[in-house]
Structures are given as structure tokens and as C-alpha cells.
Enzyme design. Structure first.
Site, PDB file in Angstrom:
ATOM      1  N   HIS A  30     -25.858  26.423 -20.426  1.00 48.80           N
ATOM      2  CA  HIS A  30     -24.430  26.129 -20.273  1.00 48.80           C
ATOM      3  C   HIS A  30     -23.790  27.054 -19.233  1.00 48.80           C
ATOM      4  O   HIS A  30     -23.098  26.586 -18.308  1.00 48.80           O
ATOM      5  CB  HIS A  30     -23.740  26.296 -21.629  1.00 48.80           C
ATOM      6  CG  HIS A  30     -22.300  25.922 -21.632  1.00 48.80           C
ATOM      7  ND1 HIS A  30     -21.847  24.673 -21.983  1.00 48.80           N
ATOM      8  CD2 HIS A  30     -21.191  26.643 -21.310  1.00 48.80           C
ATOM      9  CE1 HIS A  30     -20.530  24.635 -21.890  1.00 48.80           C
ATOM     10  NE2 HIS A  30     -20.108  25.813 -21.486  1.00 48.80           N
ATOM     11  N   GLU A  31     -24.036  28.350 -19.380  1.00 51.07           N
ATOM     12  CA  GLU A  31     -23.430  29.305 -18.457  1.00 51.07           C
ATOM     13  C   GLU A  31     -24.031  29.194 -17.054  1.00 51.07           C
ATOM     14  O   GLU A  31     -23.345  29.432 -16.061  1.00 51.07           O
ATOM     15  CB  GLU A  31     -23.599  30.727 -18.999  1.00 51.07           C
ATOM     16  CG  GLU A  31     -22.793  30.999 -20.268  1.00 51.07           C
ATOM     17  CD  GLU A  31     -21.293  30.842 -20.041  1.00 51.07           C
ATOM     18  OE1 GLU A  31     -20.786  31.297 -18.991  1.00 51.07           O
ATOM     19  OE2 GLU A  31     -20.626  30.251 -20.915  1.00 51.07           O
TER      20      GLU A  31
ATOM     21  N   HIS B  89     -22.053  26.713 -15.145  1.00 54.26           N
ATOM     22  CA  HIS B  89     -20.850  27.291 -14.543  1.00 54.26           C
ATOM     23  C   HIS B  89     -21.197  28.081 -13.284  1.00 54.26           C
ATOM     24  O   HIS B  89     -20.502  27.994 -12.267  1.00 54.26           O
ATOM     25  CB  HIS B  89     -20.156  28.223 -15.538  1.00 54.26           C
ATOM     26  CG  HIS B  89     -19.582  27.527 -16.734  1.00 54.26           C
ATOM     27  ND1 HIS B  89     -18.833  26.374 -16.638  1.00 54.26           N
ATOM     28  CD2 HIS B  89     -19.629  27.843 -18.055  1.00 54.26           C
ATOM     29  CE1 HIS B  89     -18.444  26.000 -17.853  1.00 54.26           C
ATOM     30  NE2 HIS B  89     -18.921  26.865 -18.722  1.00 54.26           N
TER      31      HIS B  89
END
Length: 374
Positions: free
Chosen positions: A17-18, A21
Site C-alpha cells: 500500500h505504502e 503512494h
């Protein structure tokens, strides 16, 4: 062991997920000075493409430190900061996290379907528990379920629901056996949770899919899991007691138990459980509550429509309120889970083991392993 698997899987998916980003930020020209995996004292640190990657002593979770992300310091950042971008580009960076989780889920399923996996045979009995109500009614593996009490069955989950609600009364089932119609009567008996069971599970066959079909099935599968995750979130909103029965705890128990009890292979079940967790994480972070990605997207949408920047103080208050809401939801759900685990003070109904633990199941075309037996 199941909860340990869920914890480790969640940690890996948070890293994905990170990373979503991070990649989106770098593509849009935003510097990412630091990317941390886990927490605690740093064990390993190295610099790559201008970002300092740090591995903490406890490798669970991750965080990407985007330059200019803090609204109170955005004015001090240079032209490569997050705050210098327009609302749509910032929205793209925020959405990249959930999109990364969803893309990983689709990729895992695509690999699984092309290499070969067990898929359900719609509304077809796979196993019959010896001594069960289904065995006494002479249901056999391979019987195709057509109707229940005269009403057509649309999916295996529809059948499971009819059985779960039919405790204490005869249920007339119309089935096809080798192309010939038959009618049987069964009387569902309550399991330890009061849901009706007759002791059957759905049939699976092993198949390898062509790439095009595998991609289509992957999208269908993830769509079904996303729908189930949204239902779980809706259950959480209705209250902690409802969440305890059908909320995140129940979803984690079901998906992690599939790793050990699925009719598919261990690798097959592991991939499917990871897919379910990845899609659930994507859906959770998209909830429009400040403090989550969905909340940030909501604030950016307001900014894009109004043409005016959200004041830093307003953003901070919204994020704090969202964090408190999330904390209360977590505590309420944990309390419901603890109460569920404690022995009941009221007399328990006679335990009848009819197979399975969950009263609902995903639709058969989702391709999920081990849908709840009926």
C-alpha cells in the site's frame, strides 16, 4: 496460527500500500525522503533513488514520508513537495495505495488461474457428511441443486441462506442427478450458533484458464470480494455486536481458516486468503473518513470543486476526528470479539456438527475457496 498468518499478511499488504503512494509520488515529481518498513530500532538502512529506506526491528506495516504532506509545513517545502501539486494530482497519489493493493490481488489471481486452481461447480454438491441430515435424505455428491421449497436457487450462498433459516422444519429440495429430476426432504439442524446445517459442501474441479479468461475471472473474483468487504464495513457501522458476528473479525477468521481447511492446495488457499485481505484493505482505506485515504480524497474533492485550499487547521481537525472515530470502531469491534470468545452464561443449544462455521458464503462465480457448507 490463523491470526499470526493474518497479521503477517496484513503487514506485507501495508508495505504494498505504502509503496503505491511512493511510486505515484515519485512519478509526479514529489520527493520521498524516507520510507520505513516496520517500527522500533532500525536494523537496516540504505538510500535508493533519493529515498532513505529503513527496516525497523518489528517488520509490521510501513510508512512513506512524502515531502510537503504535513499541511502545517507545506509552505516551507520546495517545489517538489506534495502541497505544491493540484488537487487532482494529490488525489492520484492518495488513491495509488488502494489501487496497488487491488492490482496485487488481481495479479495474484491471474497467476493462480493460469497455473491451475480449483473452481466451483455452481450449485453442485461436493461432499456429504456421514450421518448428517443430507446423508439421511440420500443426497449424493454430484447432485445439482435446482430449487428449495419451490423457489429457484440462484447461487450456493442463496442455498446456504435457505438452509440456515430452515431450522426445525422440512426443506424440500429439487435436485438433478445424472440429468434426472428428484425431490428430497431434509430438516436442517442448528449448529452451535443456531444456524441451520444439513452437512453438505460445494463441489470443486481443477482447471487451468487461458490468459483472457483468467484475467476476466480475476476481475470477477476481486469484485465479489470487494462486495463482501463492503458488507463487512456496513456491518461494522451498524454496531459492535453486529460487527462481532459479521464484521472484520469474522472476515479474518473465515479467510485465514481457509488456508488450513480449504479443499484446494495449501498454496491455492494461501493466495486466495492474501487476495481477500488485499482487497479488504483497499476497500477499508477508501472509506470516506478523515484519517484514511478515502477521507483525504474527500477533502481534495471539496478543494477541487470549490477551487479553494482547505485551511490546515480544518484539515487537522478533520483528521483528528477521523482518527478518533477509527479508534472507537477498533475498540468496539475488539470488545465484540472478546465477548464472542468468552463462555456464554446462558444454556447453550445442543451442538450438532454439520460442517462449516459461517452462515453465509460468497457466490460461486467468485471462485472463492471453501464457501460455507450447508
Amino acid at each position: 496460527m490463523h491470526y499470526l498468518f493474518v497479521l503477517l499478511a496484513l503487514g506485507a499488504l501495508l508495505i504494498v500500500h505504502e509503496l503505491g503512494h511512493l511510486v505515484a509520488a515519485r512519478l509526479l515529481g514529489v520527493r520521498v525522503p524516507r520510507f520505513t518498513v516496520g517500527f522500533g530500532p532500525p536494523l537496516l538502512s540504505f538510500r535508493l533513488f533519493g529515498t532513505q529506506f529503513v527496516l525497523g526491528a518489528v517488520p509490521l506495516g510501513a510508512s512513506a514520508n512524502l515531502q510537503g504532506m504535513n499541511p502545517h509545513r507545506s509552505g516551507e517545502e520546495d517545489t517538489s513537495g506534495f502541497g505544491t501539486l493540484g488537487p487532482l494530482k494529490r488525489m492520484g497519489i492518495i488513491l495509488a495505495g488502494p489501487v496497488a493493493n487491488y492490482a496485487v490481488a488481481v495479479g495474484l489471481l491471474f497467476t493462480l488461474y493460469t497455473s491451475g486452481t480449483h473452481v466451483v461447480v455452481p450449485l453442485t454438491v461436493g461432499t456429504v457428511l456421514p450421518g448428517s441430515e443430507a446423508a439421511r435424505a440420500q443426497l449424493l455428491p454430484g447432485d445439482r441443486l435446482v430449487r428449495a421449497d419451490g423457489k429457484p436457487l440462484e447461487s450456493w450462498s442463496d442455498f446456504v441462506t435457505r438452509v440456515a433459516d430452515g431450522v426445525g422444519r422440512d426443506l424440500e429440495l429439487a435436485v438433478e442427478r445424472h440429468g434426472e429430476p428428484r425431490t428430497v426432504r431434509v430438516r436442517p439442524r442448528a449448529d452451535e450458533r443456531g444456524a441451520g446445517r444439513i452437512g453438505v459442501s460445494q463441489q470443486y474441479v481443477f482447471r487451468e484458464h487461458a490468459p483472457g479468461e483468467a484475467f476476466t475471472q480475476s476481475l470477477v473474483h476481486t469484485g465479489r470480494v470487494a462486495s463482501e468487504a463492503l458488507s463487512t464495513l456496513a456491518a461494522l457501522v451498524r454496531g459492535p455486536e453486529v460487527a462481532g458476528r459479521g464484521g472484520p473479525g469474522a472476515l479474518m477468521r473465515q479467510e485465514s481458516s481457509d488456508v488450513a481447511s480449504s479443499t484446494a492446495s495449501g498454496f491455492d488457499a494461501l493466495v486466495r486468503a492474501l487476495v481477500a485481505a488485499s482487497v479488504a484493505l483497499a476497500m477499508l482505506t477508501l472509506v470516506p473518513v478523515p484519517g484514511l485515504d478515502g477521507g483525504r480524497v474527500l477533502l481534495l474533492a471539496v478543494e477541487a470543486v470549490s477551487g479553494r485550499r482547505i485551511p490546515p487547521r480544518v484539515e487537522t481537525v478533520a483528521q483528528t476526528a477521523g482518527f478518533l472515530f477509527i479508534s472507537i470502531a477498533i475498540v468496539a469491534t475488539a470488545g465484540a470479539e472478546i465477548r464472542r470468545a468468552l463462555p456464554s452464561s446462558s444454556p447453550a443449544a445442543p451442538k450438532v456438527v454439520m460442517g462449516g462455521t459461517a452462515p453465509t458464503a460468497p457466490a460461486p462465480d467468485a471462485g472463492l475457496p471453501s464457501p460455507a457448507p450447508a
